[in-house]
Motif scaffolding. Sequence first.
Motif, short mmCIF file in Angstrom:
data_model
loop_
_atom_site.label_atom_id
_atom_site.label_comp_id
_atom_site.label_asym_id
_atom_site.label_seq_id
_atom_site.Cartn_x
_atom_site.Cartn_y
_atom_site.Cartn_z
N LEU A 152 0.89 -1.26 -0.18
CA LEU A 152 -0.11 -0.06 -0.09
C LEU A 152 0.96 1.21 -0.18
O LEU A 152 0.67 2.28 -0.88
CB LEU A 152 -0.88 0.06 1.37
N VAL A 153 1.92 1.12 0.96
CA VAL A 153 2.82 2.52 0.82
C VAL A 153 3.58 2.57 -0.36
O VAL A 153 3.79 3.82 -1.02
CB VAL A 153 3.72 2.26 2.11
N LEU A 154 4.13 1.48 -1.01
CA LEU A 154 4.78 1.40 -2.09
C LEU A 154 3.80 1.98 -3.28
O LEU A 154 4.19 2.54 -4.33
CB LEU A 154 5.45 0.09 -2.43
N GLY A 155 2.54 1.47 -3.32
CA GLY A 155 1.54 1.96 -4.25
C GLY A 155 1.42 3.43 -4.36
O GLY A 155 1.35 4.07 -5.40
N TYR A 156 1.39 3.92 -2.89
CA TYR A 156 1.13 5.43 -2.90
C TYR A 156 2.42 6.27 -3.35
O TYR A 156 2.19 7.03 -4.18
CB TYR A 156 0.77 5.77 -1.37
N VAL A 157 3.42 5.79 -3.03
CA VAL A 157 4.71 6.52 -3.38
C VAL A 157 4.87 6.49 -4.86
O VAL A 157 5.21 7.36 -5.49
CB VAL A 157 5.70 5.92 -2.42
#
Length: 336
Positions: A130-135
Motif C-alpha cells: 500500500l505504501v509502495l503503491g502510494y509513493v
Amino acid sequence: MFAFAVSAFFLLLFGAGVLRDRRRFANAVHLGLAVTFLGLGLLAAVEDLPSGLVESLLVLILLVLGLGPVVLAVLLCVNGVKMVRREGRRPANLLSLLAGLGILGTFGLTAVAVLTRSRVLGVVAVTLLLVLGYVSFLFVCFVGYAFLYGRMRLRRDAGFVVVLGSGLIGGRRVPPLLASRLDRGREVYERLAARGTDVPLLVTSGGQGPDEELPESHAMADYLVERGFPEDRIRREDRSRSTEENLRFSKELMDAERPGAGCVVVTNDFHAFRAALMARKAGVDGQVVGSPTAAYYWPSATIREFAAVFLEYRVVNLTVCAGLVALGCLGLAVTG
C-alpha cells in the motif's frame, strides 16, 4: 460512466491549474488522477468486448502488473551498479540501486507470506504494498508532468536567462553537466533575442565552494565568453551555495537591473520541474527549461529530485503513509 466523469473532473482541475500556474505539484497529481480514473473506466468497459478479446486484454494487464514492477526493479539495480562504477559510491548515486532492491524485497516478502501462509508477514507485505503503491503513484505523477512541463512553449517576454551552477572540476573548470546548462542557456538567449527588440541579459548563478578557486558564476561566464558570447550581456550572481539561493539572489539581481522582468531559468532536465516548484516558492517570475543529461545518470537523479519534492510536502505524504501503516496494524489486530 462514473469513472469517466471523475476523470473529466480531475482533467478540468488539471487544465485550470496549468492556466493558473504551470509550476504546481497539484497539476501533476490532478493529471495522474485523471489518467487513473480514465483507465478504470476503460477497464470497466472491457466486459462489453468480444469474449476472446477480453481474455487477451486481461492476460496482458496481469502480465504488465505482475512482471512490470519486477522488470523495472531489475533495470534500476543494473542502473545503480553503473552509477556506482561511473560516479562513485556517494549516497545520491545509490538511489536507483536502493529503489530496485526495495521493490524486489517487497515482492519477495509478499511471495514468502503467500508460500508460508503467515498472517503477520501477510499483513506486513500488504502494508508495504500500500505504501509502495502510494509513493509509486506520486512518482509516476511527478515524472509524467515533469515530461510535459519540459516541453511547454518557451515564454516570449523574458528579460533574463538564468543559468544555475552545479559545481566545478578541479576548483575552476566547467564540467560537462554544467556545460550542457550553459549551452542550453545560450540557445534560449539567442531565441529570445531573435524574437523582440528588448535583448535579454544572461545571469550565471553560483557562488564559491570550499574546494573551488573562484565562484562558479565566474567560471561559467568565462566559458561563455571564450566561445564568443558577448561579455556585456552577462551578469554574475556569485553568492549562492544552493538552488534556493541561486533563485533568491538571482531575483535580487534581476529586480535591481530590470524591475518586474520575467526570466527563463536553465538547469538540467531531471531538475527542471523541481526547480520550477522552488522558483514559484521564491517568487521568481520564471519558466524553467532543462538541458540534456546522460541517460545512465537520469534514474538516480530523478529519484533524488522526487524524494526532495516528496519531503517538501512531508506533512501530507507522511500522514498518508502513517495512515496506511495504521490500517495494516488494524488489519493485523482484527485478524489476530
